[in-house]
Scaffold this motif. Sequence first.
Motif, PDB file in Angstrom:
ATOM      1  N   LYS A 101       0.803  -1.222   0.000  1.00  0.00           N
ATOM      2  CA  LYS A 101       0.000   0.000   0.000  1.00  0.00           C
ATOM      3  C   LYS A 101       0.837   1.274   0.000  1.00  0.00           C
ATOM      4  O   LYS A 101       0.285   2.357  -0.005  1.00  0.00           O
ATOM      5  CB  LYS A 101      -0.941  -0.003   1.197  1.00  0.00           C
ATOM      6  CG  LYS A 101      -2.020  -1.056   1.085  1.00  0.00           C
ATOM      7  CD  LYS A 101      -3.090  -0.831   2.107  1.00  0.00           C
ATOM      8  CE  LYS A 101      -4.218  -1.829   1.903  1.00  0.00           C
ATOM      9  NZ  LYS A 101      -5.363  -1.515   2.741  1.00  0.00           N
ATOM     10  N   ILE A 102       2.154   1.168   0.008  1.00  0.00           N
ATOM     11  CA  ILE A 102       3.000   2.359  -0.053  1.00  0.00           C
ATOM     12  C   ILE A 102       2.876   2.944  -1.452  1.00  0.00           C
ATOM     13  O   ILE A 102       2.984   2.240  -2.444  1.00  0.00           O
ATOM     14  CB  ILE A 102       4.470   2.014   0.261  1.00  0.00           C
ATOM     15  CG1 ILE A 102       4.595   1.508   1.690  1.00  0.00           C
ATOM     16  CG2 ILE A 102       5.356   3.237   0.053  1.00  0.00           C
ATOM     17  CD1 ILE A 102       5.969   1.002   2.049  1.00  0.00           C
ATOM     18  N   SER A 103       2.641   4.242  -1.530  1.00  0.00           N
ATOM     19  CA  SER A 103       2.413   4.870  -2.835  1.00  0.00           C
ATOM     20  C   SER A 103       3.681   4.865  -3.678  1.00  0.00           C
ATOM     21  O   SER A 103       4.804   4.872  -3.162  1.00  0.00           O
ATOM     22  CB  SER A 103       1.917   6.305  -2.658  1.00  0.00           C
ATOM     23  OG  SER A 103       2.966   7.145  -2.226  1.00  0.00           O
ATOM     24  N   ALA A 104       3.478   4.894  -4.989  1.00  0.00           N
ATOM     25  CA  ALA A 104       4.606   4.923  -5.920  1.00  0.00           C
ATOM     26  C   ALA A 104       5.426   6.194  -5.733  1.00  0.00           C
ATOM     27  O   ALA A 104       6.654   6.170  -5.858  1.00  0.00           O
ATOM     28  CB  ALA A 104       4.091   4.820  -7.355  1.00  0.00           C
ATOM     29  N   ALA A 105       4.766   7.301  -5.419  1.00  0.00           N
ATOM     30  CA  ALA A 105       5.481   8.562  -5.208  1.00  0.00           C
ATOM     31  C   ALA A 105       6.402   8.471  -3.998  1.00  0.00           C
ATOM     32  O   ALA A 105       7.533   8.965  -4.032  1.00  0.00           O
ATOM     33  CB  ALA A 105       4.483   9.700  -5.039  1.00  0.00           C
ATOM     34  N   THR A 106       5.945   7.833  -2.926  1.00  0.00           N
ATOM     35  CA  THR A 106       6.777   7.658  -1.740  1.00  0.00           C
ATOM     36  C   THR A 106       7.996   6.807  -2.067  1.00  0.00           C
ATOM     37  O   THR A 106       9.120   7.138  -1.669  1.00  0.00           O
ATOM     38  CB  THR A 106       5.970   7.010  -0.603  1.00  0.00           C
ATOM     39  OG1 THR A 106       4.944   7.919  -0.206  1.00  0.00           O
ATOM     40  CG2 THR A 106       6.830   6.677   0.597  1.00  0.00           C
ATOM     41  N   ILE A 107       7.797   5.737  -2.810  1.00  0.00           N
ATOM     42  CA  ILE A 107       8.907   4.868  -3.199  1.00  0.00           C
ATOM     43  C   ILE A 107       9.883   5.619  -4.091  1.00  0.00           C
ATOM     44  O   ILE A 107      11.102   5.538  -3.906  1.00  0.00           O
ATOM     45  CB  ILE A 107       8.384   3.586  -3.882  1.00  0.00           C
ATOM     46  CG1 ILE A 107       7.621   2.736  -2.863  1.00  0.00           C
ATOM     47  CG2 ILE A 107       9.522   2.789  -4.517  1.00  0.00           C
ATOM     48  CD1 ILE A 107       6.846   1.584  -3.456  1.00  0.00           C
ATOM     49  N   ALA A 108       9.370   6.391  -5.059  1.00  0.00           N
ATOM     50  CA  ALA A 108      10.237   7.141  -5.969  1.00  0.00           C
ATOM     51  C   ALA A 108      11.059   8.183  -5.224  1.00  0.00           C
ATOM     52  O   ALA A 108      12.270   8.309  -5.451  1.00  0.00           O
ATOM     53  CB  ALA A 108       9.400   7.806  -7.058  1.00  0.00           C
ATOM     54  N   ARG A 109      10.418   8.948  -4.322  1.00  0.00           N
ATOM     55  CA  ARG A 109      11.155   9.961  -3.562  1.00  0.00           C
ATOM     56  C   ARG A 109      12.226   9.320  -2.692  1.00  0.00           C
ATOM     57  O   ARG A 109      13.343   9.836  -2.587  1.00  0.00           O
ATOM     58  CB  ARG A 109      10.188  10.770  -2.694  1.00  0.00           C
ATOM     59  CG  ARG A 109       9.337  11.743  -3.482  1.00  0.00           C
ATOM     60  CD  ARG A 109       8.573  12.674  -2.556  1.00  0.00           C
ATOM     61  NE  ARG A 109       7.670  11.986  -1.646  1.00  0.00           N
ATOM     62  CZ  ARG A 109       6.390  11.739  -1.891  1.00  0.00           C
ATOM     63  NH1 ARG A 109       5.846  12.120  -3.035  1.00  0.00           N
ATOM     64  NH2 ARG A 109       5.650  11.127  -0.996  1.00  0.00           N
ATOM     65  N   THR A 110      11.898   8.186  -2.083  1.00  0.00           N
ATOM     66  CA  THR A 110      12.857   7.499  -1.236  1.00  0.00           C
ATOM     67  C   THR A 110      14.030   6.966  -2.062  1.00  0.00           C
ATOM     68  O   THR A 110      15.194   7.077  -1.652  1.00  0.00           O
ATOM     69  CB  THR A 110      12.173   6.357  -0.462  1.00  0.00           C
ATOM     70  OG1 THR A 110      11.090   6.914   0.299  1.00  0.00           O
ATOM     71  CG2 THR A 110      13.129   5.649   0.470  1.00  0.00           C
TER      72      THR A 110
END
Length: 84
Positions: free
Chosen positions: A5-14
Amino acid sequence: MNFGKISAATIARTAVLLLALTNQVLSALGKPMLPIESQTVEQLITAGITTVAALVSWWNNNSFTAEAIQADEEFNRLKQEKLH
């Protein structure tokens, strides 16, 4: 952690932040990931990438825990109710 459920934007920023930090550390050790001849230019670019990635990651809401993801979902639900 509930990775589904972690958003793609959160993964990309990380990921961008981790890449920038890795490059910054490697650059400091004399083994840069970005093959640029001029050490000054390389350090400026690396510092810029790190700064931008850190600011973007800090500014945005990055929900990693199940509780934080659930709170985001509840917030979005309440926001939708208010719009209708």
